[in-house]
Write a protein that holds these residues in place. Structure first.
Motif, PDB file in Angstrom:
ATOM      1  N   LEU A  65       3.228   5.910  -0.009  1.00 20.24           N
ATOM      2  CA  LEU A  65       4.433   5.222  -0.470  1.00 20.24           C
ATOM      3  C   LEU A  65       5.488   6.218  -0.930  1.00 20.24           C
ATOM      4  O   LEU A  65       6.697   5.976  -0.803  1.00 20.24           O
ATOM      5  CB  LEU A  65       4.069   4.259  -1.600  1.00 20.24           C
ATOM      6  N   ARG A  66       5.046   7.365  -1.440  1.00 17.47           N
ATOM      7  CA  ARG A  66       5.958   8.370  -1.981  1.00 17.47           C
ATOM      8  C   ARG A  66       6.232   9.512  -0.982  1.00 17.47           C
ATOM      9  O   ARG A  66       6.620  10.601  -1.371  1.00 17.47           O
ATOM     10  CB  ARG A  66       5.373   8.957  -3.262  1.00 17.47           C
ATOM     11  N   ALA A  67       6.046   9.247   0.303  1.00 15.97           N
ATOM     12  CA  ALA A  67       6.313  10.279   1.309  1.00 15.97           C
ATOM     13  C   ALA A  67       7.724  10.829   1.133  1.00 15.97           C
ATOM     14  O   ALA A  67       8.674  10.074   0.931  1.00 15.97           O
ATOM     15  CB  ALA A  67       6.142   9.698   2.707  1.00 15.97           C
ATOM     16  N   GLY A  68       7.824  12.152   1.181  1.00 14.12           N
ATOM     17  CA  GLY A  68       9.104  12.815   0.940  1.00 14.12           C
ATOM     18  C   GLY A  68       9.245  13.351  -0.461  1.00 14.12           C
ATOM     19  O   GLY A  68      10.176  14.108  -0.749  1.00 14.12           O
ATOM     20  N   ARG A  69       8.280  12.974  -1.341  1.00 16.77           N
ATOM     21  CA  ARG A  69       8.294  13.450  -2.731  1.00 16.77           C
ATOM     22  C   ARG A  69       6.913  13.977  -3.093  1.00 16.77           C
ATOM     23  O   ARG A  69       5.905  13.396  -2.675  1.00 16.77           O
ATOM     24  CB  ARG A  69       8.661  12.312  -3.688  1.00 16.77           C
ATOM     25  N   PRO A  70       6.814  15.045  -3.870  1.00 14.09           N
ATOM     26  CA  PRO A  70       5.496  15.536  -4.303  1.00 14.09           C
ATOM     27  C   PRO A  70       4.794  14.486  -5.163  1.00 14.09           C
ATOM     28  O   PRO A  70       5.426  13.875  -6.042  1.00 14.09           O
ATOM     29  CB  PRO A  70       5.826  16.792  -5.118  1.00 14.09           C
ATOM     30  N   THR A  71       3.506  14.276  -4.910  1.00 14.12           N
ATOM     31  CA  THR A  71       2.727  13.290  -5.654  1.00 14.12           C
ATOM     32  C   THR A  71       1.488  13.954  -6.224  1.00 14.12           C
ATOM     33  O   THR A  71       0.664  14.471  -5.465  1.00 14.12           O
ATOM     34  CB  THR A  71       2.302  12.127  -4.743  1.00 14.12           C
ATOM     35  N   PRO A  72       1.340  13.971  -7.560  1.00 13.99           N
ATOM     36  CA  PRO A  72       0.107  14.518  -8.150  1.00 13.99           C
ATOM     37  C   PRO A  72      -1.101  13.696  -7.701  1.00 13.99           C
ATOM     38  O   PRO A  72      -1.032  12.459  -7.637  1.00 13.99           O
ATOM     39  CB  PRO A  72       0.348  14.377  -9.660  1.00 13.99           C
ATOM     40  N   ILE A  73      -2.197  14.363  -7.397  1.00 14.63           N
ATOM     41  CA  ILE A  73      -3.414  13.670  -6.970  1.00 14.63           C
ATOM     42  C   ILE A  73      -4.612  14.252  -7.699  1.00 14.63           C
ATOM     43  O   ILE A  73      -4.558  15.357  -8.245  1.00 14.63           O
ATOM     44  CB  ILE A  73      -3.633  13.755  -5.443  1.00 14.63           C
ATOM     45  N   SER A  74      -5.699  13.509  -7.699  1.00 15.52           N
ATOM     46  CA  SER A  74      -6.915  13.954  -8.371  1.00 15.52           C
ATOM     47  C   SER A  74      -7.538  15.122  -7.608  1.00 15.52           C
ATOM     48  O   SER A  74      -7.330  15.272  -6.391  1.00 15.52           O
ATOM     49  CB  SER A  74      -7.919  12.811  -8.448  1.00 15.52           C
ATOM     50  N   PRO A  75      -8.313  15.955  -8.300  1.00 14.81           N
ATOM     51  CA  PRO A  75      -9.017  17.036  -7.593  1.00 14.81           C
ATOM     52  C   PRO A  75      -9.911  16.518  -6.472  1.00 14.81           C
ATOM     53  O   PRO A  75     -10.035  17.164  -5.431  1.00 14.81           O
ATOM     54  CB  PRO A  75      -9.838  17.696  -8.704  1.00 14.81           C
ATOM     55  N   GLY A  76     -10.519  15.345  -6.663  1.00 15.79           N
ATOM     56  CA  GLY A  76     -11.381  14.786  -5.631  1.00 15.79           C
ATOM     57  C   GLY A  76     -10.621  14.462  -4.358  1.00 15.79           C
ATOM     58  O   GLY A  76     -11.075  14.784  -3.250  1.00 15.79           O
ATOM     59  N   LEU A  77      -9.462  13.819  -4.481  1.00 16.21           N
ATOM     60  CA  LEU A  77      -8.661  13.520  -3.298  1.00 16.21           C
ATOM     61  C   LEU A  77      -8.109  14.796  -2.688  1.00 16.21           C
ATOM     62  O   LEU A  77      -8.038  14.923  -1.457  1.00 16.21           O
ATOM     63  CB  LEU A  77      -7.516  12.564  -3.645  1.00 16.21           C
ATOM     64  N   ALA A  78      -7.733  15.741  -3.526  1.00 18.13           N
ATOM     65  CA  ALA A  78      -7.226  17.015  -3.007  1.00 18.13           C
ATOM     66  C   ALA A  78      -8.260  17.704  -2.123  1.00 18.13           C
ATOM     67  O   ALA A  78      -7.912  18.295  -1.085  1.00 18.13           O
ATOM     68  CB  ALA A  78      -6.816  17.928  -4.160  1.00 18.13           C
TER      69      ALA A  78
END
Length: 303
Positions: A65-78
Motif C-alpha cells: 500500500l505504501r509503494a514509493g515510500r520507505p516502510t519499516p518492517i519486522s526483522p522476520g519479514l526483512a
C-alpha cells in the motif's frame, strides 16, 4: 503427498490458504506432541500476519500500500524479503517476488476459494515483470517503486514450513514432517531409511505417479494445475511476459535442504523445463505425458 506405513501422530490446521499437517512418530509423548502442535500453529499464524497479501492488516499488504515510500518492517519479514530478492538474482529473475500486478491481472486477485467462486476483477493485459532489481531493503525498512507490489506467496509458505519444523523438533520431538499443501520439510532424526513420499499426478491428484524415500531436507511442487481457474489461467507467472507460464511443463517437484529453497527451485524448474534437471534434483511432468527425473524411483532424495 506423504505416503508411509509408520504409525504416527497427526495434527491438522488451515493456514496461509492451504492445509497444513504436523506428523511425528506414534511413540512420542502426547504432551510433547501437543506442545509441538501449538508451536507450529503459532508459527503459521505469525507468518500469515507478516506475509499474506489477502489480509489488509498484514505487513506485506501495508508495504504494498505504501509503494514509493520507505516502510519499516519486522526483522522476520526483512529476512523473507532478503531471501526472495537474493533468489531472484540467483535465478536470473525466473523467480520474481514483484509479480503481484501480473498475478492480479491474470485474475488471482483474492483468496483462491473466492477466485474459484467467480469473485474476481476483469483480466488485464500481461506485461513483463522484473522490478525486483529496484526494491530497496536497508536500515529495517523496505522501499518499493511506485506501482510495484510484493507477492511472497509460495516462498513465504516454505519459510513458514521450515520455521515450524524447527519449532516442533525444538519442542522435544525426535523427528517431524511439516506438510503445507504438499510442500514439506523433514526435520530431526527419522527412522531409517527414511520417510516414503509420493508425488501426485498433476491431472489426477488422487493418483500417485512416483515415490521416493526422504531421509532429510524438503520437497516442493509447482504445478499449473493446482491453482487454475480457466484455460491458461493459473497463478504461476512467467516474469519475462507477465502472463501465466505455458511452456510444456505441467508440474515440477524438487528436493532442497530447506522448503523455502525448494519453493524457489520448483518455480525455477517449472519455467526452465528439462534443463533444470542439470542443476536440480527433481521430477518434471510434461504436457505431452512424459515424466523426466534425475531421481531413481523410490530412491533417497538427498544432496
Amino acid at each position: 503427498m506423504m505416503r508411509h506405513p509408520l504409525a504416527v501422530h497427526r495434527h491438522r490446521l488451515r493456514a496461509m490458504g492451504t492445509s497444513v499437517e504436523l506428523i511425528a512418530g506414534a511413540s512420542e509423548d502426547e504432551r510433547t506432541f501437543a506442545l509441538a502442535a501449538e508451536r507450529v500453529e503459532g508459527v503459521f499464524a505469525r507468518e500469515e500476519r507478516r506475509c499474506s497479501r489477502f489480509r489488509d492488516d498484514s505487513e506485506i499488504s501495508i508495504v504494498n500500500l505504501r509503494a514509493g515510500r520507505p516502510t519499516p518492517i519486522s526483522p522476520g519479514l526483512a529476512e523473507v524479503v532478503a531471501f526472495a530478492l537474493d533468489a531472484a538474482a540467483r535465478t536470473g529473475g525466473r523467480f520474481d517476488p514483484t509479480v503481484l500486478d501480473a498475478v492480479v491481472g491474470a485474475g488471482y486477485d483474492r483468496d483462491f476459494d473466492e477466485v474459484l467462486a467467480g469473485a474476481r476483477a476483469a483480466l488485464r493485459p500481461a506485461r513483463p515483470c522484473g522490478r525486483w532489481r529496484d526494491v530497496r531493503l536497508e536500515d529495517g525498512a523496505v522501499l518499493l517503486p511506485e506501482d510495484v507490489g510484493l507477492d511472497l506467496g509460495g516462498v513465504a509458505k516454505g519459510w513458514a514450513v521450515d520455521l515450524a519444523a524447527a519449532e516442533a523438533v525444538g519442542a522435544g520431538l525426535t523427528w517431524v514432517v511439516v506438510n503445507a499443501g504438499g510442500d514439506l520439510r523433514l526435520a530431526g532424526r527419522p527412522p531409517s531409511p527414511g520417510i516414503d513420499v509420493g508425488i501426485d499426478d498433476p491431472e489426477s491428484p488422487d493418483t500417485e505417479m512416483f515415490q521416493l524415500s526422504l531421509s532429510h531436507g524438503a520437497l516442493a511442487t509447482s504445478s499449473i494445475t493446482r491453482r487454475a481457474w480457466g484455460p491458461d489461467l493459473h497463478h504461476l507467472i512467467d516474469p519475462s511476459t507477465g502472463a501465466p507460464t505455458s511452456n510444456g511443463v505441467l508440474q515440477a517437484t524438487v528436493w532442497a535442504p530447506t522448503c523455502a529453497e525448494a519453493e524457489i527451485l520448483a518455480k525455477d524448474a517449472l519455467l526452465l523445463g528439462e534443463d533444470s534437471l542439470d542443476r536440480t534434483l527433481g521430477v518434471l511432468v510434461l504436457t505431452d505425458g512424459r515424466v523426466l527425473t534425475n531421481l531413481a524411483d523410490r530412491t533417497e532424495a538427498a544432496a
